[in-house]
Design an enzyme around this catalytic site. Structure first.
Site, PDB file in Angstrom:
ATOM      1  N   ASP A   1       3.140 -11.193 -68.186  1.00  0.00           N
ATOM      2  CA  ASP A   1       2.081 -12.193 -68.294  1.00  0.00           C
ATOM      3  C   ASP A   1       0.671 -11.620 -68.175  1.00  0.00           C
ATOM      4  O   ASP A   1      -0.218 -11.963 -68.951  1.00  0.00           O
ATOM      5  CB  ASP A   1       2.243 -13.251 -67.203  1.00  0.00           C
TER       6      ASP A   1
ATOM      7  N   GLU B   1      10.588  -9.606 -56.315  1.00  0.00           N
ATOM      8  CA  GLU B   1      10.223  -9.846 -57.713  1.00  0.00           C
ATOM      9  C   GLU B   1       9.740  -8.553 -58.382  1.00  0.00           C
ATOM     10  O   GLU B   1      10.109  -8.245 -59.507  1.00  0.00           O
ATOM     11  CB  GLU B   1       9.132 -10.910 -57.754  1.00  0.00           C
TER      12      GLU B   1
END
Length: 443
Positions: free
Chosen positions: A179, A414
């Protein structure tokens, strides 16, 4: 068994238990949430990676994971990057279903979703789930998914070929999976953004992670502006080249597109369809990736900005991922390996540090900010697949050990600090757990 072997076996078993426990805790009826904190819905490419890991321990859930995602497929074939859980309260996640307003689009499913997509890693995932646990039941699951996977590819190779060169085009950085990558800085800078718009929203990511680890408010204002541009057109792709401010062809996304056609050829063989068209499309996509995204001057793959017609010069991990194409020509294979093994990324048979998401030598390398330096297991896993495809067992073994060691140090986070392997972002992250299981299964 010697002491070192016992210690290795104990580490493997402890990590396996950690991964399975993470996936169990994040299971949500018919899918797995990426995390219980920051990501409470279903994400597209996360579900594909999660299915790969679940195949080792719960193949029934692996198939349910993929089925539940494709149940939200749009009539035009797109698989949305988020499928929203209807039981969660309004405002529990931003940008949520009210922001996306998918019902404005013809052919959107009854369930609320986003309007954009993510890399099409689902066909290879389905093939791996079948290959890990082949059975009559898995053939039935492939037969059920096959037309949906074909429709996904058709959407990306036709409606999203906005440059006319045979590649799918991103209309938002979120579609890349990476992103906040520095790869998008130049095209994003041309997106009109009003920071005041962010006062109308409450970001949840900065409540769960340090502000210094996440995209800036200016980044988010541009992300919001891009969604608004697409939503106002009811998520119709026709004529986007005349109006939409972000149009980029991405090496990772299009390598995944080609790899999906190779996987669909294998699936077609199993379900009684014709694999030939898939092989033909795969070859065309690989040629287009090389023709449009490879720069012989830098010896690297780069995204192409359709607004300017130029390759974006930033060197990120995106440029390594064409290696997942089994028919990538030898010259480009050698170029990717040289790039990966350079000081920029540090791939080696014995790796001192995890694979970063951005060039370590670049002045804008940020080791803790989302996709601007940290290490991610899903990217390392994709590169690992490519190294095995192109018969580099030495480098594949080094990357696999780095993946396992990173999680042993930082937990199922993550993402990770690219020097210390400290865990960053959401803890108990499903994608990391799932791909760790797949890596451990190769011991």
């Amino acid at each position: 068994m010697g002491g070192a072997a016992r210690a290795g076996a104990a580490r493997t078993e402890a990590l396996r238990r950690l991964a399975i426990g993470t996936l169990e805790a994040n299971w949500e009826h018919d899918h797995t949430v990426p995390s219980r904190t920051l990501y409470p819905h279903q994400w597209s490419w996360d579900s594909a990676f999660i299915a790969v890991g679940l195949a080792h321990v719960r193949p029934d859930r692996a198939w349910r994971e993929l089925r539940s995602l494709f149940a939200a497929q749009w009539a035009d074939g797109r698989v949305p990057h988020i499928v929203f859980h209807p039981a969660l309260p309004v405002g529990s996640y931003f940008p949520g279903p009210q922001f996306w307003a998918s019902t404005v689009a013809d052919g959107a499913p009854a369930v609320a979703t986003s309007g954009i997509v993510q890399p099409p890693v689902h066909a290879p995932a389905a093939w791996l789930v079948h290959r890990r646990a082949p059975s009559e039941a898995s053939v039935r699951q492939l037969r059920r998914l096959y037309p949906r996977l074909v429709a996904q590819q058709r959407y990306l190779t036709t409606r999203r070929d906005l440059g006319g060169g045979g590649l799918a085009c991103l209309v938002h950085p979120w579609e890349s999976g990476l992103d906040n990558s520095p790869a998008w800085d130049a095209p994003l800078a041309a997106v009109p953004a009003d920071l005041a718009v962010m006062r109308a929203y409450r970001r949840h990511d900065t409540a769960q992670a340090a502000v210094a680890h996440r995209p800036t408010d200016l980044d988010y204002a541009r992300y919001v502006a891009l969604v608004g541009s697409y939503r106002r057109r009811a998520y119709v792709d026709a004529d986007l080249t005349d109006r939409h401010p972000f149009l980029v062809e991405c090496p990772l996304f299009n390598a995944a597109l080609g790899a999906a056609e190779h996987a669909l050829a294998r699936i077609a063989d199993v379900v009684g369809a014709d694999p030939g068209p898939h092989r033909d499309r795969a070859a065309r996509i690989t040629r287009a990736v090389v023709d449009r995204l490879y720069d012989p001057v830098t010896g690297a793959f780069h995204p192409r900005d359709l607004r300017t017609g130029r390759l974006l010069p930033v060197r990120t991990v995106l440029g390594l991922l064409p290696l997942i194409l089994p028919d990538l020509p030898p010259r480009q294979v050698d170029a990717v390996l040289a790039e990966a093994c350079s000081p920029r990324f540090g791939l080696a048979a014995r790796m001192a540090r995890p694979l970063p998401s951005h060039d370590r030598t670049a002045p804008d390398f940020e080791p803790v900010r989302y996709w601007r330096g940290p290490a991610w297991l899903n990217i390392a896993w994709l590169l690992w697949q490519g190294l095995r495809l192109h018969r580099r067992p030495d480098l594949a073994a080094g990357l696999r050990e780095s993946m396992v060691s990173t999680v042993a140090t930082g937990g199922c986070h993550e993402y990770f600090h690219p020097d210390t392997s400290a865990g960053l972002g959401s803890a108990a992250f499903s994608g990391t757990a799932a791909l760790l299981l797949d890596a451990l299964a190769e011991e």
